[in-house]
Design a protein around this motif. Structure first.
Motif, PDB file in Angstrom:
ATOM      1  N   LEU A 214       0.791  -1.508   0.169  1.00 23.72           N
ATOM      2  CA  LEU A 214      -0.203  -0.280   0.000  1.00 23.72           C
ATOM      3  C   LEU A 214       0.766   1.259  -0.167  1.00 23.72           C
ATOM      4  CD1 LEU A 214      -2.722  -0.576   2.462  1.00 23.72           C
ATOM      5  CD2 LEU A 214      -3.056  -0.585   0.112  1.00 23.72           C
ATOM      6  N   ARG A 215       1.818   1.381   0.001  1.00 27.39           N
ATOM      7  CA  ARG A 215       2.903   1.781   0.399  1.00 27.39           C
ATOM      8  C   ARG A 215       2.805   3.102  -1.052  1.00 27.39           C
ATOM      9  NH1 ARG A 215       9.618   2.375   1.002  1.00 27.39           N
ATOM     10  NH2 ARG A 215       9.773   4.037   1.226  1.00 27.39           N
ATOM     11  N   ASP A 216       2.459   3.206  -2.170  1.00 28.44           N
ATOM     12  CA  ASP A 216       2.472   4.277  -3.332  1.00 28.44           C
ATOM     13  C   ASP A 216       0.830   4.920  -3.288  1.00 28.44           C
ATOM     14  OD1 ASP A 216       4.100   3.293  -4.759  1.00 28.44           O
ATOM     15  OD2 ASP A 216       3.259   1.825  -5.910  1.00 28.44           O
ATOM     16  N   THR A 217       0.022   3.899  -2.066  1.00 33.84           N
ATOM     17  CA  THR A 217      -1.735   5.011  -2.152  1.00 33.84           C
ATOM     18  C   THR A 217      -1.645   5.746  -0.705  1.00 33.84           C
ATOM     19  OG1 THR A 217      -2.092   2.859  -2.623  1.00 33.84           O
ATOM     20  CG2 THR A 217      -3.573   3.880  -1.190  1.00 33.84           C
ATOM     21  N   VAL A 218       0.135   4.637   0.502  1.00 38.60           N
ATOM     22  CA  VAL A 218      -0.239   5.766   1.598  1.00 38.60           C
ATOM     23  C   VAL A 218       1.198   7.253   1.126  1.00 38.60           C
ATOM     24  CG1 VAL A 218       1.167   6.029   3.881  1.00 38.60           C
ATOM     25  CG2 VAL A 218      -0.080   3.930   2.939  1.00 38.60           C
ATOM     26  N   GLN A 219       1.732   7.252  -0.202  1.00 40.08           N
ATOM     27  CA  GLN A 219       2.446   8.461  -0.425  1.00 40.08           C
ATOM     28  C   GLN A 219       1.723   9.497  -0.536  1.00 40.08           C
ATOM     29  OE1 GLN A 219       4.402   8.329  -4.187  1.00 40.08           O
ATOM     30  NE2 GLN A 219       6.302   8.102  -3.200  1.00 40.08           N
ATOM     31  N   ALA A 220       0.556   9.178  -1.502  1.00 43.35           N
ATOM     32  CA  ALA A 220      -0.150  10.057  -2.261  1.00 43.35           C
ATOM     33  C   ALA A 220      -0.741  10.224  -1.106  1.00 43.35           C
ATOM     34  CB  ALA A 220      -1.154   8.925  -3.725  1.00 43.35           C
TER      35      ALA A 220
END
Length: 300
Positions: A214-220
């Protein structure tokens, strides 16, 4: 073929790029130019003052206080919102093996998401009535009926900003619960099952599989929430006393931009504040994206 493709792409992008230039880039450039003047309104003749407006900001106690409030919200709103959203999404979606979920998880997601469909101004008005310091507010009415003294966080210079923080997190967390729930549900179940066979428990499954994927979602989400924390104009202006009070205890940079422009007619000075806010916001977004950059994880 390549020539026709480039012509097609150029023609397709011509209208949106033109609109973006006219309505986004051009106003930003004009704001920078106005920030170098002492312009005070439509009928006034602007005088070039260079960087004097930016020098004034360094000695403006109210603006510096507003910037400090923004930085505090920037440090707290993203981690609190994302942390709570990840916890609720994990509880509602399960650990990926047995897909254990809370009974009525779909209803809980709707309840969590409901604040997101409310206008920001409506949320601010709602909490202004809930937290009003007299005995007629939704918080103080039952306390007064039970014989307790009413509490007034919005009237307390030490608590007012924390009340604003609570409202920001309350409104935003539901959207990310739904977003993270969808992300968790899309992770292949086989990854969780393989890790469970190797002896991984629920906490390790979350830290080793769920969170990295989920890292990309958390980053956004972190960037979006950070930008929201640096703006937060509507909640402060509508919800708090004196539009940033009491005694400037909740004022933020966007509120000071509006106040100086439309209350004091100091448009050049207000544009200088806006330029500083723009630089901080852009710098924050670039910093987060660079610090969290990594190779994309793909799974099938």
């Amino acid at each position: 073929m390549n020539h026709h493709r480039r012509r097609f792409v150029a023609g397709f992008l011509a209208v949106p790029v033109t609109l973006y230039t006219v309505y986004v880039l051009s106003p930003c450039a004009q704001a920078l130019v106005i920030a170098l003047t002492d312009w005070r309104g439509v009928n006034a003749v602007p005088r070039f003052v260079g960087v004097d407006n930016f020098r004034r900001l360094l000695g403006d106690e109210v603006f510096l206080r507003a910037a400090g409030h923004n930085l505090l919200l920037l440090a707290l709103v993203p981690p609190l919102t994302i942390g709570l959203a990840l916890l609720f999404a994990w509880l509602l979606t399960g650990d990926g093996t047995a897909r254990r979920t809370v009974r009525g998880a779909g209803l809980y997601r709707v309840v969590f998401f409901f604040p997101q469909v409310l206008a920001v101004v409506l949320v601010a008005v709602l909490f202004r009535q809930i937290l009003r310091p007299d005995g007629n507010g939704m918080l103080n009415a039952p306390l007064t009926a039970l014989g307790f003294a009413p509490v007034g966080p919005l009237a307390d210079t030490d608590l007012a900003l924390w009340a604003v923080l609570f409202v920001l997190v309350w409104q935003a967390v539901g959207f990310y619960v739904v977003l993270f729930s969808a992300g968790i549900a899309s992770i292949p179940r086989e990854l969780f099952e393989a890790a469970a066979i190797d002896g991984a428990g629920g906490g390790r499954l979350f830290l080793r599989i769920t969170l990295p994927l989920l890292r990309d979602t958390v980053q956004a989400g972190w960037v979006y929430l950070g930008v929201a924390a640096l703006d937060v104009f509507a909640v402060v202006w509508v919800m708090t006393a004196e539009h940033g009070g009491p005694d400037h205890s909740t004022t933020v940079m966007a509120a000071e931009v509006y106040r100086n422009a439309f209350h004091y007619s100091r448009f050049g000075y207000a544009c200088a504040m806006g330029v500083v806010l723009f630089v901080i916001t852009t710098g924050f977004a670039v910093l987060v994206l660079r610090l969290t950059r990594r190779e994309r994880i793909e799974f099938r």
